[in-house]
Scaffold this motif. Structure first.
Motif, mmCIF file in Angstrom:
data_model
loop_
_atom_site.group_PDB
_atom_site.id
_atom_site.type_symbol
_atom_site.label_atom_id
_atom_site.label_comp_id
_atom_site.label_asym_id
_atom_site.label_seq_id
_atom_site.Cartn_x
_atom_site.Cartn_y
_atom_site.Cartn_z
ATOM 1 N N VAL A 148 11.151 -0.405 19.674
ATOM 2 C CA VAL A 148 10.007 0.310 19.083
ATOM 3 C C VAL A 148 9.679 -0.134 17.666
ATOM 4 N N ALA A 149 10.454 -1.056 17.124
ATOM 5 C CA ALA A 149 10.300 -1.431 15.705
ATOM 6 C C ALA A 149 8.852 -1.777 15.344
ATOM 7 N N GLU A 150 8.232 -2.565 16.188
ATOM 8 C CA GLU A 150 6.878 -3.020 15.886
ATOM 9 C C GLU A 150 5.885 -1.850 15.892
ATOM 10 N N ASP A 151 6.002 -0.998 16.931
ATOM 11 C CA ASP A 151 5.137 0.192 16.999
ATOM 12 C C ASP A 151 5.363 1.099 15.803
ATOM 13 N N LEU A 152 6.633 1.289 15.492
ATOM 14 C CA LEU A 152 6.975 2.215 14.407
ATOM 15 C C LEU A 152 6.319 1.802 13.095
ATOM 16 N N GLU A 153 6.304 0.509 12.861
ATOM 17 C CA GLU A 153 5.691 0.010 11.636
ATOM 18 C C GLU A 153 4.210 0.397 11.591
ATOM 19 N N LYS A 154 3.557 0.232 12.730
ATOM 20 C CA LYS A 154 2.134 0.583 12.805
ATOM 21 C C LYS A 154 1.917 2.093 12.687
ATOM 22 N N VAL A 155 2.830 2.867 13.269
ATOM 23 C CA VAL A 155 2.730 4.326 13.166
ATOM 24 C C VAL A 155 2.833 4.750 11.699
ATOM 25 N N GLU A 156 3.768 4.138 10.974
ATOM 26 C CA GLU A 156 3.926 4.486 9.555
ATOM 27 C C GLU A 156 2.638 4.215 8.781
ATOM 28 N N ILE A 157 2.047 3.069 9.062
ATOM 29 C CA ILE A 157 0.804 2.709 8.359
ATOM 30 C C ILE A 157 -0.303 3.721 8.695
ATOM 31 N N ALA A 158 -0.382 4.091 9.968
ATOM 32 C CA ALA A 158 -1.418 5.045 10.393
ATOM 33 C C ALA A 158 -1.189 6.421 9.755
ATOM 34 N N LEU A 159 0.064 6.843 9.697
ATOM 35 C CA LEU A 159 0.385 8.146 9.094
ATOM 36 C C LEU A 159 -0.065 8.174 7.636
ATOM 37 N N GLU A 160 0.204 7.085 6.959
ATOM 38 C CA GLU A 160 -0.169 6.955 5.549
ATOM 39 C C GLU A 160 -1.691 6.894 5.412
ATOM 40 N N HIS A 161 -2.295 6.076 6.251
ATOM 41 C CA HIS A 161 -3.731 5.827 6.182
ATOM 42 C C HIS A 161 -4.560 7.109 6.336
ATOM 43 N N HIS A 162 -4.161 7.961 7.291
ATOM 44 C CA HIS A 162 -4.967 9.152 7.572
ATOM 45 C C HIS A 162 -4.789 10.262 6.542
ATOM 46 N N LEU A 163 -3.828 10.085 5.646
ATOM 47 C CA LEU A 163 -3.728 11.044 4.534
ATOM 48 C C LEU A 163 -4.656 10.607 3.407
ATOM 49 N N ASN A 164 -5.100 9.421 3.474
ATOM 50 C CA ASN A 164 -5.767 8.749 2.386
ATOM 51 C C ASN A 164 -7.246 8.549 2.688
ATOM 52 N N PRO A 165 -8.201 8.728 1.841
ATOM 53 C CA PRO A 165 -8.017 9.190 0.473
ATOM 54 C C PRO A 165 -8.018 10.716 0.444
ATOM 55 N N ASN A 166 -7.087 11.268 -0.220
ATOM 56 C CA ASN A 166 -7.060 12.724 -0.295
ATOM 57 C C ASN A 166 -6.482 13.259 -1.584
#
Lengths: 327, 327
Positions: free
Chosen positions: A13-31
């Motif tokens: 899952v390493a590759e997916d996880l990396e993308k999930v982290e980016i998405a989690l960060e991205h959707h908080l932003n800009p806030n």
């Protein structure tokens, strides 16, 4: 064996996880900066991302693989985080994932509102799909989870909690979100109703096993592995299956001692060790492990109707890992 | 004049209101007793049901009249109540609608979870419509409202709040829900985009006027009419338009005195009266009334494109009433 399982899952899952982290960060932003701080404190402190992963691989198991499943999956991590934030205010738990609970660092109001914000964010992403069935599942998840939390709160301190009541609480509190996540994966993939139902049931059994394992770890794990002191449930007056089963089978003297120990708001490490001995003596630990194993077996059986593929293997590994993990 | 307006509105909505009350009660049932108690404490303590009424008559103005608009409308009262419950924890306000705030009667955790439950219930009803546009509007409402509350929280105690910042806060905190409710009425009725937009804008301007009137009442109303002590915003360090405008126009000495008075966590009734005098002197009261009146005028103008009917008359009456009311 456990390390082997964990290692195999992580590699896959390493590759997916990396993308999930980016998405989690991205959707908080800009806030708003405050939201970012509070939400990040919880979101980026070493969660397993179990819920996004389950949803991603449920979708792929049904043939979906556009890449959008990553963006979509974070709905379930946000819902989870929102629930943890409100739960932190509820439990007055001091430590979560080895860090101080958000509400001890920020005021309860700020934590509550950040939870609301994450919930709203999840709904926002879900709304973009324009798929009514997904909204219905999310509505059910949020309803059941809030009822489960309230239910647990009103049952706090009750020494006569039955196994049935316990099962109802953990179903709502934990299983419903995993169940709903897996089901949404199938809906996103426009899978047949039969497959949607199978993944729903996989998520349910996995969720039950997962929570039972969590409740076991609260007795059997070390503070270091757990990231918080063991015995937290006990201290909060939450009866879980190991204790419920042991109380039901204890001899009168032991039962009385155990009940007194639970009712005492504070107890020292020796008392905790003695309480644990009773849980082994009256087979509360063993019984809970057995029930959890049954759920894992049922979870895996739900995947029988799917052809063999990487996602199927992974969902099976996750099911095994749910009760073998040390943390 | 005010009593006349109120009377005319009440006569026209009495029948709907009765049905709204039944629906509000019905959708809480059957549920956990605790939720019922906490939710009822707030829901059935004399709210105006402004949000359901706006939604119902927006739908009817667009020709919808199946009766389902009543069931649907309570979404917006539940969202409102959920926000008030979380806001009670936030504000540490002692009194809401003349009753003790829910969190002073029940623990903060219970109140938080009941808010979550009402939010979930609203989503549940919305999901049944299977209309993606409605979900998108509700997602926007919940996101903006939680951001608005957080925004207000972080701005507490700031003596240099600008009119622009104030407008942004009240837009998110209040206008968005009214706006979204009116828009959903149009969507439910499958109205043309143009009409949907007009009702959205009607709700926006009404919401802005409504909140400005609320902020005025916090200075000008009596404790009896208000159901709580006036000056609550001030005591909580919330700067609203009457004060913002007055501070911006006050002579240096007066400005300093006003700022000191606001910064003091406690002040006596005489100080409050003196503060009010400054608001009249520097035309903060007058200016806010003028801005509110402008919004009412704009709100009514948004209805120009609709044919004359009872719902249109009522929405106009409500707009007038929003700034004429004494409570």
């Amino acid at each position: 064996m456990t390390k082997g399982l964990k290692q195999r899952i992580i590699e896959q899952v390493a590759e997916d996880l990396e993308k999930v982290e980016i998405a989690l960060e991205h959707h908080l932003n800009p806030n708003l900066e405050l939201v970012r701080q509070i939400a990040s404190h919880l979101l980026f402190s070493g969660g397993k991302r179990l819920r996004p992963l389950l949803m991603i691989h449920s979708a792929r198991l049904c043939g979906y693989n556009t890449g959008f499943e990553i963006q979509f999956s974070i709905i379930f991590e946000y819902l989870h985080a929102a629930s943890l934030l409100h739960d932190d205010v509820v439990d007055e738990a001091d430590i979560r994932r080895g860090k101080k609970a958000a509400h001890t660092k920020w005021s309860a109001p700020k934590v509550v509102l950040t939870g609301d914000f994450l919930m709203a964010r999840a709904l926002d992403i879900a709304a973009k799909i324009k798929e009514p069935d997904i909204i219905s599942v999310i509505a059910k998840i949020t309803r059941d989870m809030s009822q489960g939390e309230i239910d647990q709160l009103t049952k706090k301190g009750r020494l006569d909690l039955s196994e049935e009541e316990y099962l109802e609480v953990i179903k709502r509190k934990t299983a419903v979100l995993l169940q709903g996540g897996c089901q949404c994966g199938a809906i996103l993939a426009k899978a047949q109703k039969e497959k949607e139902k199978a993944l729903n049931q996989y998520g349910f059994h996995l969720g039950m096993a997962f929570q039972m394992a969590d409740d076991l770890l609260d007795y059997t794990a070390s503070a270091k592995d757990l990231g918080k002191n063991p015995g937290a449930d006990m201290r909060e007056g939450k009866l879980t299956l190991p204790m419920i089963h042991s109380l039901a089978n204890a001899e009168p003297d032991d039962k009385k001692w155990m009940q007194d120990a639970i009712a005492a708001t504070k107890f020292n490490p020796e008392q905790f060790e003695k309480l644990k001995e009773k849980l082994y003596k009256y087979k509360g630990i063993e019984y809970t492990k057995d029930r959890a194993r049954e759920h894992v077996k049922k979870a895996k059986a739900c995947l029988d109707g799917f052809g063999d593929c990487q996602s199927k293997q992974l969902l099976c590994l996750i099911a095994d890992y749910s009760i073998e993990r040390k943390v």
